[in-house]
Design a protein around this motif. Structure first.
Motif, PDB file in Angstrom:
ATOM      1  N   UNK A   1      19.999   1.162 -13.279  1.00  0.00           N
ATOM      2  CA  UNK A   1      19.231  -0.032 -13.630  1.00  0.00           C
ATOM      3  C   UNK A   1      18.900   0.024 -15.112  1.00  0.00           C
ATOM      4  N   UNK A   2      19.104  -1.078 -15.824  1.00  0.00           N
ATOM      5  CA  UNK A   2      18.850  -1.108 -17.262  1.00  0.00           C
ATOM      6  C   UNK A   2      18.037  -2.332 -17.625  1.00  0.00           C
ATOM      7  N   UNK A   3      17.083  -2.159 -18.536  1.00  0.00           N
ATOM      8  CA  UNK A   3      16.310  -3.271 -19.075  1.00  0.00           C
ATOM      9  C   UNK A   3      16.873  -3.567 -20.458  1.00  0.00           C
ATOM     10  N   UNK A   4      17.450  -4.738 -20.628  1.00  0.00           N
ATOM     11  CA  UNK A   4      18.162  -5.059 -21.858  1.00  0.00           C
ATOM     12  C   UNK A   4      17.506  -6.247 -22.552  1.00  0.00           C
ATOM     13  N   UNK A   5      17.095  -6.046 -23.789  1.00  0.00           N
ATOM     14  CA  UNK A   5      16.561  -7.141 -24.595  1.00  0.00           C
ATOM     15  C   UNK A   5      17.746  -7.891 -25.190  1.00  0.00           C
ATOM     16  N   UNK A   6      18.175  -8.968 -24.541  1.00  0.00           N
ATOM     17  CA  UNK A   6      19.374  -9.672 -25.003  1.00  0.00           C
ATOM     18  C   UNK A   6      19.069 -10.713 -26.084  1.00  0.00           C
ATOM     19  N   UNK A   7      17.828 -11.115 -26.220  1.00  0.00           N
ATOM     20  CA  UNK A   7      17.474 -12.132 -27.208  1.00  0.00           C
ATOM     21  C   UNK A   7      17.756 -11.650 -28.629  1.00  0.00           C
ATOM     22  N   UNK A   8      17.694 -10.335 -28.848  1.00  0.00           N
ATOM     23  CA  UNK A   8      17.915  -9.809 -30.196  1.00  0.00           C
ATOM     24  C   UNK A   8      19.361  -9.992 -30.663  1.00  0.00           C
ATOM     25  N   UNK A   9      20.267 -10.322 -29.734  1.00  0.00           N
ATOM     26  CA  UNK A   9      21.662 -10.569 -30.092  1.00  0.00           C
ATOM     27  C   UNK A   9      21.887 -12.023 -30.535  1.00  0.00           C
TER      28      UNK A   9
END
Length: 217
Positions: free
Chosen positions: A18-26
């Protein structure tokens, strides 16, 4: 903060994680045409035009794609299986220290005030022509690296809030922007796939995949 929680196996990985990914920074910086998340057939996409990340659609709010992103994502998704692509583990890569952005002194933000001369437009109309505002250099706002009266803290549009200037790094035989490589090292189980002389590399990680542009200089 926009985060997505993912679980389950990804192509090339044998573990359930399970991973928590901050995708907004992309995404692109504030005011950029790519500043919002985009929904396409393969999931939710975040991109600033130089790097793209795609994760499964969890139903979050996102703009509907106008076909161009979907077309690129479909093409790159199929390219992941290219047998000639050489894959490298990103977890042990050594990166140089970042060079501070000269526009925000490495802070990742400035202080801004809407330009009164052009009313925040960055340009003004005279007769039948538009002219760039000289007071704000066409930015629509006056900027300072120090807080001043009535100035509001805002993300630096030059470095997209990263605090670092452009810096290319050669790794695995290709050149990439240092800040993008640093973002990849924070993705769990990230591997980068490179084709010789290609202007684009692909990457996979636990929970998604993406694409990153190479640098010419």
């Amino acid at each position: 903060m926009n985060r997505i929680y993912l679980s389950g196996p990804m192509t090339g990985y044998g573990k359930n994680m399970t991973a928590a990914i901050d995708i907004k920074k992309f995404c692109g910086h504030r005011g950029h045409s790519l500043q919002h998340l985009i929904r396409c057939t393969h999931g939710i996409v975040a991109t600033d035009g130089s790097i793209l990340i795609c994760v499964p659609d969890d139903g979050r709010e996102a703009a509907e794609d106008e076909k161009q992103i979907t077309h690129a994502v479909n093409k790159w998704k199929m390219e992941i299986e290219n047998a000639n692509r050489k894959w490298h583990d990103m977890c042990n890569i050594n990166l140089p220290a970042p060079l501070p952005c000269e526009f925000c002194s490495g802070n990742g933000y400035n202080f801004a005030l809407a330009c009164l001369d052009c009313e925040g437009d960055g340009a003004f109309e005279h007769g039948n022509h538009w002219y760039e505002c000289k007071e704000c250099d066409g930015n629509g706002e006056l900027r300072s690296i120090a807080p001043l009266n009535d100035y509001v803290q805002t993300e630096c549009s030059k470095c997209n809030g990263s605090g670092e200037r452009f810096q290319s790094v050669k790794t695995f035989g290709s050149k990439f922007q240092r800040k993008y490589l640093a973002m990849l090292t924070n993705l769990q189980g990230c591997k980068i796939g490179i084709l010789d002389c290609a202007d684009l590399a692909l990457f996979t990680f636990q929970g998604g995949w993406g694409a990153i542009m190479t640098c010419k200089k």
